[in-house]
Motif scaffolding. Structure first.
Motif: not given
Length: 307
Positions: A183, A249, A252, A169, A179
């Motif tokens: 989102n 996610k 993340d 990852e 990011f």
């Protein structure tokens, strides 16, 4: 070979899927039938039952759902006989899996246990059943090999599969700017909320985690949605529209977070491996708490502290 694999939780689904991926590399004719989740299903084979229908937490809750649990055990036994696997691979989930191990051993089918139940924390007497009904145990925590050695049980320490998963990852880490833009988040620092994977866990833990939001006006809170759950489970708890739920996610989210509130379990180790400061939380019923106080033999509930 024909493999029958049983995982009863989200973490088991993750580890089971990685195991299946590696088994296919070694065995081109691998045929899988399994109890697990979406990640295992992506690897192919037949999903018998999803873990979201299996996970009950707490002593009272288990008693209340005992009829369902016993029906699942009977169904699993019958399904194994019908499938006639070359071996059965059990992943954690001891209350269920140790019963299945005993049954399968009597059929003279090989039983492998990947990821030991936490018998070093409570119910240590289970080690005697494991010695009797499991052909080989593969452990993932460094101290477990010494624990089993005390009972003259030889196990293989294979390392924690999360280390490989998280290393992969890290190579694909998005920037903070990418990011938040992707989102629809603000540019405030992020505090991650990981309230668990079971409905019961989320309903219990999420309100407690959300109670701190008002104390951190300069941060934004992001909930890592459990892959087995629907967004509708979270919405009733979110009076503040600024709180986001993001599914699929979790890594993340952790990579972009300054801190996290995490329900005790595998997620605490994942959070630590991303080097995110965390507060580990858990809450059971009044009765479950006092029973656990009498039975649990370790000082901490967090895997991070135990390791």
């Amino acid at each position: 070979m024909k493999y029958y694999i049983i995982a009863g939780e989200a973490s088991g689904d993750l580890h089971g899927s990685n195991l299946m991926k590696e088994l296919k590399k070694k065995d081109a004719n691998a045929e899988f039938r399994f109890w697990g989740g979406d990640l295992m299903q992506e690897q192919g084979g037949t999903l018998v039952k999803h873990y979201r229908d299996l996970a009950f937490m707490g002593f009272i809750e288990v008693v209340m759902n005992l009829r369902t649990i016993l029906k699942n055990i009977d169904h699993c036994k019958q399904d194994i006989v019908k499938f006639q696997p070359d071996c059965v691979i059990l992943i954690d989930y001891p209350g269920f899996n140790l019963r299945i191990a005993e049954y399968v051993k009597a059929l003279n089918t090989k039983v492998f246990y990947y990821i030991s139940p936490q018998i070093w924390a409570w119910k240590q007497n289970r080690v005697h059943k494991i010695k009797k009904v499991v052909d080989k145990m593969f452990v993932i925590l460094p101290f477990e090999k010494d624990f089993y050695k005390k009972f003259e049980v030889e196990v293989d320490f294979v390392g924690h599969p999360l280390i490989d998963a998280i290393e992969n990852e890290r190579k694909e880490q998005p920037t903070f700017e990418d990011f938040v833009r992707t989102n629809d988040l603000t540019k405030k620092p992020i505090i991650a909320l990981l309230p668990g994977s079971r409905k019961q866990e989320i309903s219990t833990m999420l309100p407690i985690m959300l109670s701190v939001v008002k104390d951190y006006p300069n941060h934004q809170f992001v909930i890592a949605g459990a892959p087995s759950q629907d967004e509708s489970l979270y919405r009733p708890f979110l009076k503040d529209n600024s709180i986001s739920v993001i599914f699929g996610k979790t890594y993340d989210i952790l990579q972009q977070s300054e801190a996290a509130l995490v329900t005790s379990g595998t997620a605490t180790l994942e959070t630590a491996l991303f080097q995110v400061p965390e507060v580990v939380c858990y809450k059971g019923s009044f009765v479950s708490y006092h029973i656990a106080k009498q039975l649990i033999k370790v000082k901490y509930i967090s895997l991070v502290n135990l390791i």
